[in-house]
Scaffold this active site. Structure first.
Site, PDB file in Angstrom:
ATOM      1  N   TYR A 175       0.725  -1.154  -0.224  1.00 34.04           N
ATOM      2  CA  TYR A 175      -0.067  -0.045  -0.070  1.00 34.04           C
ATOM      3  C   TYR A 175       0.961   1.332  -0.155  1.00 34.04           C
ATOM      4  O   TYR A 175       0.623   2.089  -0.956  1.00 34.04           O
ATOM      5  CB  TYR A 175      -0.688   0.033   1.609  1.00 34.04           C
ATOM      6  CG  TYR A 175      -1.788   1.407   1.536  1.00 34.04           C
ATOM      7  CD1 TYR A 175      -2.444   0.711   0.657  1.00 34.04           C
ATOM      8  CD2 TYR A 175      -1.227   2.479   1.915  1.00 34.04           C
ATOM      9  CE1 TYR A 175      -3.693   2.312   0.618  1.00 34.04           C
ATOM     10  CE2 TYR A 175      -2.352   3.660   2.250  1.00 34.04           C
ATOM     11  CZ  TYR A 175      -3.299   3.032   1.231  1.00 34.04           C
ATOM     12  OH  TYR A 175      -4.296   4.377   1.396  1.00 34.04           O
ATOM     13  N   GLU A 207      10.712   7.175  18.351  1.00 31.72           N
ATOM     14  CA  GLU A 207       9.156   6.306  19.237  1.00 31.72           C
ATOM     15  C   GLU A 207       9.081   5.588  18.647  1.00 31.72           C
ATOM     16  O   GLU A 207       9.287   5.215  17.517  1.00 31.72           O
ATOM     17  CB  GLU A 207       8.093   7.420  19.211  1.00 31.72           C
ATOM     18  CG  GLU A 207       8.140   8.756  20.530  1.00 31.72           C
ATOM     19  CD  GLU A 207       6.875   9.295  20.150  1.00 31.72           C
ATOM     20  OE1 GLU A 207       6.010   9.109  20.169  1.00 31.72           O
ATOM     21  OE2 GLU A 207       7.025  10.842  20.409  1.00 31.72           O
ATOM     22  N   LYS A 210       6.808   3.049  15.966  1.00 27.66           N
ATOM     23  CA  LYS A 210       5.361   3.463  15.279  1.00 27.66           C
ATOM     24  C   LYS A 210       4.275   1.906  15.943  1.00 27.66           C
ATOM     25  O   LYS A 210       4.467   0.761  14.924  1.00 27.66           O
ATOM     26  CB  LYS A 210       5.399   3.474  13.811  1.00 27.66           C
ATOM     27  CG  LYS A 210       4.287   3.698  13.398  1.00 27.66           C
ATOM     28  CD  LYS A 210       4.216   4.116  11.871  1.00 27.66           C
ATOM     29  CE  LYS A 210       3.737   5.011  11.037  1.00 27.66           C
ATOM     30  NZ  LYS A 210       2.430   4.028  11.054  1.00 27.66           N
TER      31      LYS A 210
HETATM   32  S1  IVH Z   1       2.096  11.433  15.742  1.00 24.72           S
HETATM   33  C1  IVH Z   1       0.792  13.779  12.799  1.00 24.72           C
HETATM   34  N1  IVH Z   1       3.364   8.653  17.185  1.00 24.72           N
HETATM   35  O1  IVH Z   1       0.772   6.771  12.384  1.00 24.72           O
HETATM   36  C2  IVH Z   1       0.472  12.617  12.803  1.00 24.72           C
HETATM   37  N2  IVH Z   1       2.027   8.433  15.475  1.00 24.72           N
HETATM   38  O2  IVH Z   1       0.726   7.880   9.951  1.00 24.72           O
HETATM   39  C3  IVH Z   1       1.363  13.098  14.437  1.00 24.72           C
HETATM   40  N3  IVH Z   1       1.150   6.549  15.178  1.00 24.72           N
HETATM   41  O3  IVH Z   1      -1.878   8.829  12.710  1.00 24.72           O
HETATM   42  C4  IVH Z   1       1.449  11.029  14.815  1.00 24.72           C
HETATM   43  N4  IVH Z   1       2.257   5.929  16.247  1.00 24.72           N
HETATM   44  O4  IVH Z   1      -2.080   6.610  13.806  1.00 24.72           O
HETATM   45  C5  IVH Z   1       3.007   9.203  16.079  1.00 24.72           C
HETATM   46  N5  IVH Z   1       4.527   7.078  18.150  1.00 24.72           N
HETATM   47  C6  IVH Z   1       3.580   7.599  17.649  1.00 24.72           C
HETATM   48  C7  IVH Z   1       3.136   6.892  16.534  1.00 24.72           C
HETATM   49  C8  IVH Z   1       1.965   7.093  15.419  1.00 24.72           C
HETATM   50  C9  IVH Z   1       2.099   4.979  15.638  1.00 24.72           C
HETATM   51  C10 IVH Z   1       0.699   6.452  13.711  1.00 24.72           C
HETATM   52  C11 IVH Z   1      -0.582   7.719  14.101  1.00 24.72           C
HETATM   53  C12 IVH Z   1      -0.404   8.611  12.632  1.00 24.72           C
HETATM   54  C13 IVH Z   1       0.095   7.666  11.499  1.00 24.72           C
HETATM   55  C14 IVH Z   1       1.152   7.928  10.886  1.00 24.72           C
END
Ligand code: IVH
Length: 672
Positions: free
Chosen positions: A44, A122, A124
């Protein structure tokens, strides 16, 4: 091999963009709304990446409708909506150290500095993001990301997640954002229960988390053991200057975080990715990469956004967990409903730290379609920590394609293929020992009678030793029998035997919904059972329900209604239910329904668009007040609730002199 973007003519780029948009839209629908992704996240991302590259090279082809301008899931029509205070956007993806290097350089050039920048690294988390608003220390509301601007109201669901505090030590207003996820162990258990209940399996922990959070009935969310990791705050006068401080602050407020590490250079960032990849197989939750956030919040502010992504952060996506191996054998098992399940036994292969030796083959049409044979070399993909699947055959062995079995591997009965279903079934439901053992294990499992100490292994042993022949025999194990013979059985002893006896006694008090789930009606898991329990109130009325009464229930559909109806007309099932009722005490009316409510016992029809409630939510409310909801107006209808632009139903109701109720009146009754 596709041409590189640099080689594309304008016309070629236009045609490819049209294709990519269609593909992304189709896959978004499969992923977000159907929870049945067809391609891996990696594939994707590659589609999306190609689309971005083409749009960058041919900006004229970019329009507001492009997937590159959209974030996340379309807002579903089921839950109420909440507008985000600040948009919940998405992150740009990086797939290599080169991409990370470019990311740092872009920031340096934007800020016009060559100074070393600090990044907070961090995990993901592979879940779904949620925003929670607290006012004067109290959880006010919570929303999913939705389309980034408007999310779905999941306040009650979030309140049902035990690790999310309902009260925090903070005055004023503060928004906390983070990721809702399902621990891998809970995901495996949930899918096992669903498989046993004959329900569709979740493709991965993220789909399971999304399906569990976006529920009208928060009780379902509660039973799913979701977790939450916080990583963002939005508030005023917080005196917080870095992302690292954000993480410490949310921890102090009582939220869990998945940890963070400060990186001072590209080398540090690469090292973080390597360390995290090593750590990944041992983590209790699923991650699909690492996120790097510029540590200084003031600089984050200055950088702003490009399209749907903030410039200050990036997601480094780990490669898909794919590997190549050989099929050593193909085995067939029998599920609780008699479904024959083919499983490939593989030459053990290391898939990012975890040794894999089995892969699911789903069904025989898949074996046919991919022409799979023992000895073939295949590519396998692990999505989530679920049993991997075979995605393609890379080298044929020359052996004949695995042939569909004709007889049941357990009892030898001739297998059948029911009309409209692709799977093969053993029809000997009550005589096939594999099915009976599977059913008994299901009967004592967490969602049904919940008898700890009795797993599939113990049930199979008890069955083989002749201690139990049917599920109800569990209740007939006399205390002495349980204590004495079990006490001397290897792996048991007096204490575990006594514990088991107590657990059996405790399980004799059972709610109507659990009683229904325990019957093992194909497709009837906890959600449908709840629905049936709140509509029929006792098992006798459910047994007597006509097909039409069942079809009317929202979420059932013709086929399931037919299955339920047929189940209650089977002689063996009728006898089983009679005996089951005598062995346990069923607590009816799980939710106390107010008999004085204006909706109690009434047949209600909704028409037109409701402005403050979704149709499903309105139906749930009516059911919870003791009403029957019907989709068509008839002589039996008592009340018609009318929204905007009602259809012909309003005319019909007026002619029949049926009581008409506005959405406001309906909401007033809800409040009482
Ligand atoms: S920060 C502007 N931190 O990944 C978005 N996102 O593609 C800021 N996600 O929508 C998000 N772990 O659902 C952030 N440590 C993390 C994350 C995280 C997973 C997801 C989240 C976000 C997507 C971004």
């Amino acid at each position: 091999m596709a041409k590189s973007v640099a080689e594309l003519t304008f016309e070629e780029a236009k045609a490819e963009l049209a294709f990519l948009k269609k593909e992304l839209k189709r896959n978004d629908e499969l992923y977000y709304n159907k929870a049945e992704p067809e391609i891996s996240d990696w594939e994707y991302d590659q589609l999306r990446r190609r689309l971005n590259e083409i749009e960058d090279k041919f900006p004229k082809l970019k329009d507001g409708n492009s997937p590159s301008q959209k974030v996340g899931a379309p807002v579903s029509g089921v839950l109420s909506k909440i507008m985000h205070k600040k948009p919940m956007l998405s992150l740009e993806n990086a797939f290599s150290a080169g991409d990370l290097g470019n990311f740092i350089e872009r920031i340096q050039s934007f800020l016009n500095t060559s100074e070393n920048l600090e990044f907070c690294a961090e995990h993901k988390i592979d879940g779904l993001s949620a925003s929670i608003l607290y006012k004067n220390g109290q959880l006010l509301y919570a929303a999913t990301r939705g389309d980034g601007y408007v999310g779905e109201d999941v306040t009650n669901n979030v309140k049902a997640i035990s690790t999310i505090p309902q009260n925090i030590n903070f005055l004023g207003e503060i928004e906390i954002r983070g990721e809702v996820y399902m621990p891998i162990q809970s995901f495996k258990e949930l899918n096992k229960q669903r498989e046993e209940a004959g329900e569709k399996l979740f493709a991965n922990p993220r789909n399971a988390a999304a399906g569990s959070l976006r529920q009208l009935d928060a009780e379902v969310t509660k039973s799913r053991n979701l977790g939450f990791f916080a990583y963002y705050i939005n508030g005023t006068d917080l005196n917080i200057n870095t992302q690292i401080e954000v993480m410490n602050f949310v921890k102090k407020l009582g939220f869990a975080t998945s940890g963070c590490r400060l990186c001072h250079s590209l080398d540090d960032m690469e090292k973080y990715c390597q360390d995290t990849l090593l750590e990944r197989p041992n983590l209790p939750y699923e991650i699909d990469g690492a996120v790097f956030k510029l540590n200084a919040l003031e600089l984050q502010e200055r950088l702003g956004f490009v399209g749907r992504n903030p410039r200050h952060s990036i997601a480094f996506k780990f490669p898909a967990e794919e590997a190549e191996t050989k099929i050593l054998d193909i085995l067939t098992g029998v599920g609780r409903t008699g479904k024959i399940i083919p499983v490939a036994i593989l030459e053990p292969v290391n898939l990012n730290g975890a040794v894999v030796s089995r892969a699911t083959l789903h069904n025989f049409s898949e074996i046919e379609r991919k022409q799979i044979a023992v000895g073939d070399t295949v590519r396998i993909l692990r999505s989530g920590d679920v049993i991997p699947k075979i995605i393609s055959v890379t080298q044929k062995s020359g052996n004949a394609t695995f042939a569909m079995p004709k007889i049941c591997p357990s009892c030898g009965a001739d297998l059948v293929q029911y009309p409209g279903l692709i799977d093969l079934y053993c029809p000997n439901h009550y005589g096939c020992s594999a099915q009976v053992v599977r059913y008994i294990s299901y009967f004592v499992s967490k969602n049904c009678l919940d008898i700890p100490g009795l797993g599939e292994k113990q049930v199979a042993e008890f069955f083989d030793e002749g201690r139990i022949k049917t599920a109800l025999d569990i209740f007939k194990l006399p205390k002495k029998e349980v204590e004495s013979p079990l006490a001397t059985k290897p792996g048991w002893g007096t204490v575990s035997a006594k514990k088991l006896y107590d657990a059996i006694e405790n399980s004799r008090k059972v709610s109507l919904a659990r009683f229904i789930v325990s019957l093992g009606i194909p497709g009837v898991g906890e959600v449908i059972a709840q629905l049936l329990a709140s509509r029929f109130k006792n098992i006798e009325s459910l047994q007597q329900a006509e097909k039409a009464d069942l079809v009317e229930l929202d979420g059932l559909g013709e086929l399931m209604a037919e299955d339920i109806y047929t189940f209650f007309r089977n002689e063996i099932n009728i006898k089983f239910i009679e005996e089951f009722k005598n062995l346990v005490t069923v607590s009816y009316n799980e939710k106390i329904v107010d008999e004085n409510s204006a909706l109690y016992g009434k047949t209600v029809v909704f028409t037109g668009t409701l402005s403050r409630l979704s149709r499903n939510e309105a139906k749930q409310i009516a059911i919870s007040k003791g009403a029957n909801v019907s989709s068509a107006i008839s002589g039996k209808t008592d009340i018609v609730v009318v929204g905007e632009t009602p259809g012909s139903k309003l005319n019909k109701a007026t002619k029949l002199g049926i009581k008409i109720m506005s959405e406001d009146e309906f909401l007033r009754i809800k409040a009482i």
